[in-house]
Scaffold this motif. Structure first.
Motif, short mmCIF file in Angstrom:
data_model
loop_
_atom_site.label_atom_id
_atom_site.label_comp_id
_atom_site.label_asym_id
_atom_site.label_seq_id
_atom_site.Cartn_x
_atom_site.Cartn_y
_atom_site.Cartn_z
N VAL A 101 -120.35 -30.65 7.66
CA VAL A 101 -119.62 -30.87 6.54
C VAL A 101 -118.76 -32.26 6.98
N LEU A 102 -118.61 -32.05 7.79
CA LEU A 102 -117.92 -33.43 8.44
C LEU A 102 -118.25 -34.80 8.94
N GLU A 103 -120.00 -34.07 8.94
CA GLU A 103 -121.14 -35.22 9.16
C GLU A 103 -120.99 -36.27 7.40
N ALA A 104 -120.80 -35.16 6.67
CA ALA A 104 -121.30 -35.37 5.72
C ALA A 104 -120.26 -36.08 5.07
N ALA A 105 -119.17 -35.44 4.53
CA ALA A 105 -117.81 -36.30 4.47
C ALA A 105 -117.59 -38.02 5.30
N ARG A 106 -117.72 -38.26 6.44
CA ARG A 106 -118.05 -39.26 7.43
C ARG A 106 -118.69 -40.23 6.48
N ALA A 107 -120.19 -39.80 5.99
CA ALA A 107 -120.93 -40.61 5.07
C ALA A 107 -120.45 -41.23 4.37
N VAL A 108 -119.19 -40.27 3.42
CA VAL A 108 -118.92 -40.85 2.64
C VAL A 108 -117.02 -41.71 2.28
N GLY A 109 -116.84 -41.66 3.66
CA GLY A 109 -115.55 -41.92 3.74
C GLY A 109 -114.02 -40.50 2.33
N ALA A 110 -115.24 -39.31 2.57
CA ALA A 110 -114.00 -38.21 2.05
C ALA A 110 -113.20 -38.02 3.42
N VAL A 112 -111.16 -34.58 4.59
CA VAL A 112 -111.44 -32.95 4.49
C VAL A 112 -109.99 -32.10 4.81
N VAL A 113 -110.03 -31.36 3.56
CA VAL A 113 -109.54 -29.66 3.79
C VAL A 113 -110.19 -28.49 4.17
N PHE A 114 -109.96 -27.89 5.81
CA PHE A 114 -110.34 -26.97 6.26
C PHE A 114 -109.93 -25.56 6.11
N ALA A 115 -110.82 -24.52 5.42
CA ALA A 115 -110.20 -23.36 5.63
C ALA A 115 -110.15 -22.64 6.48
N SER A 116 -108.99 -22.47 7.56
CA SER A 116 -109.39 -21.81 8.78
C SER A 116 -108.80 -20.74 9.28
N THR A 117 -108.20 -20.08 9.88
CA THR A 117 -107.51 -18.68 9.80
C THR A 117 -106.55 -18.69 10.87
N GLY A 118 -105.77 -17.66 10.15
CA GLY A 118 -104.73 -17.52 10.83
C GLY A 118 -104.27 -16.65 12.45
N TYR A 162 -114.30 -40.77 14.90
CA TYR A 162 -114.32 -41.58 13.65
C TYR A 162 -113.92 -42.39 12.24
N GLY A 163 -112.22 -41.33 12.45
CA GLY A 163 -110.80 -41.80 11.90
C GLY A 163 -111.48 -40.86 9.93
N VAL A 164 -111.89 -39.94 10.34
CA VAL A 164 -113.00 -38.61 8.92
C VAL A 164 -110.63 -38.30 8.60
N PRO A 165 -110.55 -37.86 7.97
CA PRO A 165 -109.61 -37.22 7.38
C PRO A 165 -109.18 -36.36 7.64
N GLU A 227 -104.05 -32.47 0.12
CA GLU A 227 -105.18 -32.85 -0.56
C GLU A 227 -104.00 -34.42 -0.05
N ALA A 228 -103.06 -34.19 -0.94
CA ALA A 228 -101.68 -35.32 -1.09
C ALA A 228 -101.45 -35.68 0.08
N GLY A 229 -100.97 -34.81 1.39
CA GLY A 229 -100.41 -34.98 2.72
C GLY A 229 -100.83 -35.47 3.20
N GLU A 230 -100.39 -36.11 4.58
CA GLU A 230 -100.80 -36.65 5.73
C GLU A 230 -102.21 -36.20 6.37
N PRO A 231 -103.24 -37.06 6.84
CA PRO A 231 -103.87 -35.68 7.22
C PRO A 231 -103.54 -36.08 8.97
N GLY A 232 -104.33 -34.90 9.20
CA GLY A 232 -104.30 -34.74 11.01
C GLY A 232 -103.50 -33.62 11.50
N GLU A 233 -103.20 -32.59 10.49
CA GLU A 233 -102.31 -31.99 10.74
C GLU A 233 -103.08 -30.48 10.86
N THR A 234 -102.63 -29.02 11.20
CA THR A 234 -102.79 -28.07 11.23
C THR A 234 -101.67 -27.22 10.36
#
Length: 319
Positions: A101-110, A112-118, A162-165, A227-234
């Motif tokens: 998924v991250l490779e696909a995002a890198r390919a198109v400049g998208a 990513v919002v990743f659903a993880s677990t608490g 790669y700078g993928v947000p 999606e609307a917020g700053e990336p890089g956060e958990t």
């Protein structure tokens, strides 16, 4: 018009998220292999791609054609018991699939919002505060929790390298309309089905174990806010409130004696998520009370039984 791609969009959470994306007037592409997702949940206005996220080249091809600005990554192996029995499969889907998924995002400049677990990510240890903040150490007690933490690590790596947000959302125990009452996961929907059938609900352990039950409509709002917020956060997405399994039965109006079984390996005794960071970053707070959420889930299970061939009702107005 912007485009969103949702992996796992035929699932319980993903299909509700797809409704919200479409209601926002955006194009929506859904990737799902239907191993757990259901075709009947798919919104008519979405573009569906039946695809396993482990098929890297095909996933990149879909993303290249769709040109999404965001990929909401919800596709996962989420069964703790299956992960225990087959940890390699769990890692294949949750780690290799997330890399794809991250490779696909890198390919198109998208982004990513990743659903993880608490809960499964933090685990359980004496120093862990409950509710748990994002600053707590993650010490998973299950292969599933470990594979999700690895996925989080790859999100961070792709951002640095790669700078993928990417933004990671650590979800509590999500429940609500379209949750499967016959599956292995989703105790709220399972209990709804048992109550409707007049069967005794089965509780693993003493029923006093706690979880943070958060309504799917609130979770969808969190994805859109991330999606609307700053990336890089958990960021934790939960209510911050501990609810016991016995509390759920009481909330559903069950007055009988449940069936008790031995606790299962990898299960936690206490879990809740501190949501202060979500409030600070996004102004996000849960808006649906447990009482209302249980009622809406129960009503949705009834509606799905009454019209089994119709698209099940979701948390949002649907077409």
């Amino acid at each position: 018009m912007s485009t969103a791609l949702i992996t796992g969009g035929a699932g319980f959470i993903g299909s509700n998220l797809a409704d919200a994306v479409l209601a926002d007037g955006r194009a929506c592409h859904i990737v799902d292999d239907l191993s757990n997702g259901k075709r009947i949940r798919l919104p008519a206005d979405a573009e569906f791609h039946e695809l396993d996220i482990r098929r890297a080249d095909d996933l990149v091809a879909v993303a290249t054609a769709a040109k999404p600005s965001v990929i909401f990554h919800l596709a996962a192996q989420a069964d703790v018991r299956r992960a225990l029995d087959d940890p390699a499969f769990d890692a294949d889907v949750n780690v290799i699939g997330t890399i794809n998924v991250l490779e696909a995002a890198r390919a198109v400049g998208a982004r990513v919002v990743f659903a993880s677990t608490g809960g499964a990510g933090y685990g359980e240890y004496p120093e862990l505060p409950v509710p748990s903040p994002e600053t707590s150490a993650t010490r998973p007690l299950s292969h599933y929790g470990m594979s999700k933490m690895a996925g989080e690590g790859y999100c961070g790596l792709y951002g640095r390298l790669y700078g993928v947000p990417a933004t990671v959302l650590r979800l509590g125990n999500v429940y609500g309309p379209r949750q499967d009452p016959h599956g292995e996961a989703g105790v709220v929907a399972i209990f709804c089905g048992k109550v409707l059938d007049g069967d005794r609900p089965r509780i693993f352990g003493d029923g006093l174990q706690t979880r943070d039950y958060v309504y799917v409509g609130d979770v969808v709002r969190a994805f859109l806010a991330a999606e609307a917020g700053e990336p890089g956060e958990t960021v934790n997405i939960g209510t911050g409130t501990e609810i016991t399994v016995l509390d759920l039965l009481e909330g559903l109006g069950y007055e009988g004696d449940p069936e008790f079984a031995d606790a299962r390996p990898g299960e936690l005794q206490r879990s809740a998520l501190d949501n202060a960071k979500a409030a600070a970053l996004y102004g996000w707070r849960p808006e649906t009370s447990l009482r209302d959420g249980l009622r809406l889930t129960y009503e949705s299970v009834i509606a799905a039984r009454q019209a089994p061939d119709a698209r099940p009702p979701g948390a949002f107005a649907t077409t």
